[in-house]
Scaffold this motif. Structure first.
Motif, PDB file in Angstrom:
ATOM      1  N   ARG A 279      -3.039 -10.322  -7.363  1.00  0.00           N
ATOM      2  CA  ARG A 279      -4.004  -9.225  -7.405  1.00  0.00           C
ATOM      3  C   ARG A 279      -4.844  -9.267  -8.680  1.00  0.00           C
ATOM      4  O   ARG A 279      -6.023  -8.935  -8.664  1.00  0.00           O
ATOM      5  CB  ARG A 279      -3.312  -7.870  -7.303  1.00  0.00           C
ATOM      6  N   THR A 280      -4.247  -9.684  -9.776  1.00  0.00           N
ATOM      7  CA  THR A 280      -4.981  -9.754 -11.035  1.00  0.00           C
ATOM      8  C   THR A 280      -6.171 -10.695 -10.906  1.00  0.00           C
ATOM      9  O   THR A 280      -7.177 -10.531 -11.577  1.00  0.00           O
ATOM     10  CB  THR A 280      -4.052 -10.232 -12.171  1.00  0.00           C
ATOM     11  N   LEU A 281      -6.060 -11.674 -10.017  1.00  0.00           N
ATOM     12  CA  LEU A 281      -7.120 -12.659  -9.843  1.00  0.00           C
ATOM     13  C   LEU A 281      -7.972 -12.402  -8.607  1.00  0.00           C
ATOM     14  O   LEU A 281      -8.864 -13.181  -8.306  1.00  0.00           O
ATOM     15  CB  LEU A 281      -6.492 -14.056  -9.732  1.00  0.00           C
TER      16      LEU A 281
ATOM     17  N   GLN B 261      -1.803  -2.836 -15.417  1.00  0.00           N
ATOM     18  CA  GLN B 261      -2.542  -3.229 -14.221  1.00  0.00           C
ATOM     19  C   GLN B 261      -1.568  -3.482 -13.076  1.00  0.00           C
ATOM     20  O   GLN B 261      -1.783  -3.040 -11.953  1.00  0.00           O
ATOM     21  CB  GLN B 261      -3.395  -4.468 -14.504  1.00  0.00           C
ATOM     22  N   PHE B 262      -0.471  -4.160 -13.367  1.00  0.00           N
ATOM     23  CA  PHE B 262       0.551  -4.449 -12.351  1.00  0.00           C
ATOM     24  C   PHE B 262       1.161  -3.143 -11.826  1.00  0.00           C
ATOM     25  O   PHE B 262       1.274  -2.944 -10.616  1.00  0.00           O
ATOM     26  CB  PHE B 262       1.636  -5.354 -12.949  1.00  0.00           C
ATOM     27  N   LEU B 263       1.528  -2.249 -12.733  1.00  0.00           N
ATOM     28  CA  LEU B 263       2.138  -0.976 -12.353  1.00  0.00           C
ATOM     29  C   LEU B 263       1.184  -0.124 -11.517  1.00  0.00           C
ATOM     30  O   LEU B 263       1.555   0.418 -10.472  1.00  0.00           O
ATOM     31  CB  LEU B 263       2.580  -0.202 -13.598  1.00  0.00           C
ATOM     32  N   LEU B 264      -0.063  -0.005 -11.973  1.00  0.00           N
ATOM     33  CA  LEU B 264      -1.029   0.818 -11.239  1.00  0.00           C
ATOM     34  C   LEU B 264      -1.359   0.205  -9.879  1.00  0.00           C
ATOM     35  O   LEU B 264      -1.517   0.929  -8.890  1.00  0.00           O
ATOM     36  CB  LEU B 264      -2.295   1.012 -12.072  1.00  0.00           C
ATOM     37  N   ALA B 265      -1.437  -1.122  -9.807  1.00  0.00           N
ATOM     38  CA  ALA B 265      -1.688  -1.779  -8.529  1.00  0.00           C
ATOM     39  C   ALA B 265      -0.515  -1.556  -7.573  1.00  0.00           C
ATOM     40  O   ALA B 265      -0.707  -1.342  -6.371  1.00  0.00           O
ATOM     41  CB  ALA B 265      -1.930  -3.264  -8.731  1.00  0.00           C
TER      42      ALA B 265
ATOM     43  N   LEU C  59       1.543   1.046  -7.631  1.00  0.00           N
ATOM     44  CA  LEU C  59       1.435   2.446  -7.211  1.00  0.00           C
ATOM     45  C   LEU C  59       0.351   2.613  -6.148  1.00  0.00           C
ATOM     46  O   LEU C  59       0.538   3.329  -5.163  1.00  0.00           O
ATOM     47  CB  LEU C  59       1.129   3.344  -8.407  1.00  0.00           C
ATOM     48  N   ALA C  60      -0.779   1.956  -6.359  1.00  0.00           N
ATOM     49  CA  ALA C  60      -1.893   2.070  -5.412  1.00  0.00           C
ATOM     50  C   ALA C  60      -1.526   1.499  -4.051  1.00  0.00           C
ATOM     51  O   ALA C  60      -1.978   2.009  -3.019  1.00  0.00           O
ATOM     52  CB  ALA C  60      -3.127   1.361  -5.965  1.00  0.00           C
ATOM     53  N   SER C  61      -0.695   0.463  -4.019  1.00  0.00           N
ATOM     54  CA  SER C  61      -0.322  -0.123  -2.734  1.00  0.00           C
ATOM     55  C   SER C  61       0.716   0.723  -1.998  1.00  0.00           C
ATOM     56  O   SER C  61       0.837   0.632  -0.782  1.00  0.00           O
ATOM     57  CB  SER C  61       0.193  -1.553  -2.919  1.00  0.00           C
ATOM     58  N   SER C  62       1.454   1.551  -2.721  1.00  0.00           N
ATOM     59  CA  SER C  62       2.485   2.364  -2.059  1.00  0.00           C
ATOM     60  C   SER C  62       2.094   3.840  -1.891  1.00  0.00           C
ATOM     61  O   SER C  62       2.684   4.538  -1.075  1.00  0.00           O
ATOM     62  CB  SER C  62       3.803   2.271  -2.830  1.00  0.00           C
TER      63      SER C  62
ATOM     64  N   ILE D 250      -7.783   7.071  -6.150  1.00  0.00           N
ATOM     65  CA  ILE D 250      -8.203   7.293  -7.536  1.00  0.00           C
ATOM     66  C   ILE D 250      -8.741   5.997  -8.144  1.00  0.00           C
ATOM     67  O   ILE D 250      -9.740   6.004  -8.864  1.00  0.00           O
ATOM     68  CB  ILE D 250      -7.029   7.828  -8.385  1.00  0.00           C
ATOM     69  N   LEU D 251      -8.086   4.878  -7.851  1.00  0.00           N
ATOM     70  CA  LEU D 251      -8.434   3.597  -8.477  1.00  0.00           C
ATOM     71  C   LEU D 251      -9.562   2.840  -7.787  1.00  0.00           C
ATOM     72  O   LEU D 251     -10.328   2.150  -8.448  1.00  0.00           O
ATOM     73  CB  LEU D 251      -7.207   2.680  -8.534  1.00  0.00           C
ATOM     74  N   ALA D 252      -9.638   2.921  -6.488  1.00  0.00           N
ATOM     75  CA  ALA D 252     -10.602   2.100  -5.752  1.00  0.00           C
ATOM     76  C   ALA D 252     -11.370   2.949  -4.756  1.00  0.00           C
ATOM     77  O   ALA D 252     -10.834   3.892  -4.182  1.00  0.00           O
ATOM     78  CB  ALA D 252      -9.872   0.978  -5.018  1.00  0.00           C
ATOM     79  N   SER D 253     -12.604   2.565  -4.553  1.00  0.00           N
ATOM     80  CA  SER D 253     -13.421   3.289  -3.592  1.00  0.00           C
ATOM     81  C   SER D 253     -13.103   2.810  -2.176  1.00  0.00           C
ATOM     82  O   SER D 253     -12.580   1.717  -1.974  1.00  0.00           O
ATOM     83  CB  SER D 253     -14.901   3.058  -3.895  1.00  0.00           C
ATOM     84  N   ASP D 254     -13.425   3.627  -1.203  1.00  0.00           N
ATOM     85  CA  ASP D 254     -13.237   3.252   0.189  1.00  0.00           C
ATOM     86  C   ASP D 254     -14.395   2.362   0.636  1.00  0.00           C
ATOM     87  O   ASP D 254     -15.505   2.457   0.087  1.00  0.00           O
ATOM     88  CB  ASP D 254     -13.220   4.507   1.076  1.00  0.00           C
ATOM     89  N   PRO D 255     -14.159   1.537   1.648  1.00  0.00           N
ATOM     90  CA  PRO D 255     -15.272   0.771   2.220  1.00  0.00           C
ATOM     91  C   PRO D 255     -16.328   1.736   2.756  1.00  0.00           C
ATOM     92  O   PRO D 255     -16.011   2.858   3.161  1.00  0.00           O
ATOM     93  CB  PRO D 255     -14.618  -0.006   3.363  1.00  0.00           C
TER      94      PRO D 255
END
Length: 171
Positions: free
Chosen positions: A33-35, A78-82, A84-87, A94-99
């Protein structure tokens, strides 16, 4: 102004190599995900990583251990927030916009285009890049959270379930 000492240059080379290799190792350990294609959150992390790396290399007041700790902290966050965002869907919002649906069955959705600052020419160019000759061949166009335009050909028309937010569909 142009040259201080060989020791300063040696320090930059050594810290640069160690910091750079450490950053590559940390990024590899943190996962794909980082890449990945970046959304605003990923872009911010990338810019911050670059800033930390350059600071460690050039600022004599920052030790290598401090710099590596800062890099590890940022990648860890970044790993922790990603994760959290996936679960947690509410956290992802909060972190990413919707399509965003920009075009649907021959209709450019002007309100969405204005909101996302994407114009008709951007959409048409993206379609051409995918080998599409006319917009009649396109069922819908979605601006992904990464900023990429996804062009869905009319042959996939029955697959409109790919759009997460169908509230924006005209009609």
């Amino acid at each position: 102004m142009f040259f201080n000492t060989w020791n300063d240059l040696f320090r930059i080379v050594i810290l640069g190599i160690i910091s750079y290799l450490s950053l590559i190792l940390m990024v590899r350990l943190s996962g794909k995900r980082t890449l990945s294609k970046m959304n605003a959150f990923d872009f911010t992390v990338s810019v911050a990583l670059g800033s930390i790396l350059s600071t460690v290399i050039l600022n004599k007041q920052i030790s290598l251990s401090e710099g590596l700790t800062a890099l590890a902290l940022l990648i860890g966050m970044q790993f922790l927030l990603a994760k959290l965002a996936s679960s947690k869907p509410w956290f992802r919002e909060i972190l990413a916009s919707d399509p965003e649906l920009l075009y649907y069955k021959g209709v450019y959705i002007k309100s969405a285009m204005k909101k996302t600052r994407i114009n008709k020419e951007d959409i048409n160019q993206s379609a051409r890049n995918q080998g599409i000759q006319t917009m009649d061949e396109v069922s819908f166009v979605v601006l992904e959270s990464s900023g990429k335009l996804s062009i869905i050909p009319s042959s996939n028309e029955s697959r409109t379930d790919l759009i997460d937010d169908q509230r924006n569909m005209p009609g």
